[in-house]
Design a protein around this motif. Sequence first.
Motif, PDB file in Angstrom:
ATOM      1  N   PHE A  84       3.720  31.846 116.273  1.00 11.96           N
ATOM      2  CA  PHE A  84       3.032  33.083 115.918  1.00 11.96           C
ATOM      3  C   PHE A  84       1.595  32.910 115.445  1.00 11.96           C
ATOM      4  CE2 PHE A  84       7.541  34.325 115.617  1.00 11.96           C
ATOM      5  CZ  PHE A  84       7.519  35.266 116.631  1.00 11.96           C
ATOM      6  N   PRO A  85       1.192  31.835 114.770  1.00 13.17           N
ATOM      7  CA  PRO A  85      -0.236  31.697 114.455  1.00 13.17           C
ATOM      8  C   PRO A  85      -1.126  31.657 115.704  1.00 13.17           C
ATOM      9  CG  PRO A  85       1.031  30.251 113.056  1.00 13.17           C
ATOM     10  CD  PRO A  85       1.992  30.819 114.059  1.00 13.17           C
ATOM     11  N   ILE A  86      -0.627  31.064 116.775  1.00  7.39           N
ATOM     12  CA  ILE A  86      -1.400  31.037 118.018  1.00  7.39           C
ATOM     13  C   ILE A  86      -1.483  32.437 118.615  1.00  7.39           C
ATOM     14  CG2 ILE A  86      -1.449  30.106 120.366  1.00  7.39           C
ATOM     15  CD1 ILE A  86      -0.126  27.584 119.176  1.00  7.39           C
ATOM     16  N   VAL A  87      -0.390  33.201 118.516  1.00  8.56           N
ATOM     17  CA  VAL A  87      -0.389  34.579 119.016  1.00  8.56           C
ATOM     18  C   VAL A  87      -1.366  35.431 118.208  1.00  8.56           C
ATOM     19  CG1 VAL A  87       1.043  36.629 119.392  1.00  8.56           C
ATOM     20  CG2 VAL A  87       1.967  34.359 119.876  1.00  8.56           C
ATOM     21  N   VAL A  88      -1.401  35.240 116.900  1.00  7.06           N
ATOM     22  CA  VAL A  88      -2.344  35.984 116.051  1.00  7.06           C
ATOM     23  C   VAL A  88      -3.788  35.615 116.400  1.00  7.06           C
ATOM     24  CG1 VAL A  88      -3.159  36.267 113.679  1.00  7.06           C
ATOM     25  CG2 VAL A  88      -0.735  36.379 114.174  1.00  7.06           C
ATOM     26  N   ALA A  89      -4.036  34.327 116.611  1.00 11.87           N
ATOM     27  CA  ALA A  89      -5.392  33.894 116.977  1.00 11.87           C
ATOM     28  C   ALA A  89      -5.806  34.486 118.317  1.00 11.87           C
ATOM     29  CB  ALA A  89      -5.453  32.372 117.023  1.00 11.87           C
ATOM     30  N   LEU A 113      -2.098  41.209 118.762  1.00 15.51           N
ATOM     31  CA  LEU A 113      -2.283  40.916 117.340  1.00 15.51           C
ATOM     32  C   LEU A 113      -1.155  41.500 116.501  1.00 15.51           C
ATOM     33  CD1 LEU A 113      -4.070  39.754 115.080  1.00 15.51           C
ATOM     34  CD2 LEU A 113      -5.296  41.924 115.071  1.00 15.51           C
ATOM     35  N   ALA A 114      -0.776  42.736 116.778  1.00 12.88           N
ATOM     36  CA  ALA A 114       0.311  43.364 116.028  1.00 12.88           C
ATOM     37  C   ALA A 114       1.627  42.613 116.235  1.00 12.88           C
ATOM     38  CB  ALA A 114       0.468  44.824 116.444  1.00 12.88           C
ATOM     39  N   ARG A 115       1.890  42.167 117.453  1.00 13.07           N
ATOM     40  CA  ARG A 115       3.120  41.402 117.713  1.00 13.07           C
ATOM     41  C   ARG A 115       3.102  40.065 116.976  1.00 13.07           C
ATOM     42  NH1 ARG A 115       7.415  39.694 117.225  1.00 13.07           N
ATOM     43  NH2 ARG A 115       8.655  38.740 118.842  1.00 13.07           N
ATOM     44  N   GLY A 116       1.961  39.411 116.941  1.00 15.89           N
ATOM     45  CA  GLY A 116       1.860  38.147 116.231  1.00 15.89           C
ATOM     46  C   GLY A 116       2.039  38.303 114.733  1.00 15.89           C
ATOM     47  N   VAL A 117       1.437  39.325 114.163  1.00 16.40           N
ATOM     48  CA  VAL A 117       1.582  39.570 112.722  1.00 16.40           C
ATOM     49  C   VAL A 117       3.021  39.945 112.397  1.00 16.40           C
ATOM     50  CG1 VAL A 117       0.912  41.124 110.853  1.00 16.40           C
ATOM     51  CG2 VAL A 117      -0.830  40.156 112.346  1.00 16.40           C
ATOM     52  N   TYR A 118       3.632  40.786 113.225  1.00 21.17           N
ATOM     53  CA  TYR A 118       5.035  41.154 113.022  1.00 21.17           C
ATOM     54  C   TYR A 118       5.929  39.924 113.077  1.00 21.17           C
ATOM     55  CZ  TYR A 118       9.536  43.404 113.720  1.00 21.17           C
ATOM     56  OH  TYR A 118      10.844  43.787 113.591  1.00 21.17           O
ATOM     57  N   GLY A 119       5.672  39.056 114.028  1.00 20.33           N
ATOM     58  CA  GLY A 119       6.464  37.838 114.146  1.00 20.33           C
ATOM     59  C   GLY A 119       6.300  36.912 112.955  1.00 20.33           C
ATOM     60  N   MET A 120       5.061  36.785 112.456  1.00 20.76           N
ATOM     61  CA  MET A 120       4.832  35.919 111.287  1.00 20.76           C
ATOM     62  C   MET A 120       5.509  36.477 110.039  1.00 20.76           C
ATOM     63  SD  MET A 120       0.918  34.588 111.607  1.00 20.76           S
ATOM     64  CE  MET A 120       1.022  33.533 110.194  1.00 20.76           C
TER      65      MET A 120
END
Length: 127
Positions: A84-89, A113-120
């Motif tokens: 997820f940090p890579i998805v957020v980046a 970005l929303a999916r990455g933050v949700y996942g984290m």
Amino acid sequence: MKAEARLFGGVALFFWAAAGLYGVWSGEAAGTTALVVAGGMAGVIGFFFLVQYRRRGSRPQDRTDADVAEAAGPVAFFPDESPFPIVVALGSALTATGVVFGLWLFLIGSVVLARGVYGMVFQYARR
């Protein structure tokens, strides 16, 4: 965490006092705003440490009469690898690029970005 809360609380008060003095003496808005924001950021960190101290109580590091052996044992939960940090980046980069190149790329980046933050946030919710 009591010492950390006092430290960051003192830093926040210093920045806010400096902002007041700087604003009166210089009359410049940008520097005053920067000092107020810096004080706010230090205040948020100090507030976090204060809440953690009140929630968890005193640690051995907070007491002067504590032994080293009292702090032994598991410290905390450390997560294993996460994508997820890579998805957020990637989502942040796409969103920032979308500001320049168009709404369509901004919307795609916002979804990523929303999916990455949700996942984290929720990857260890069932732990």
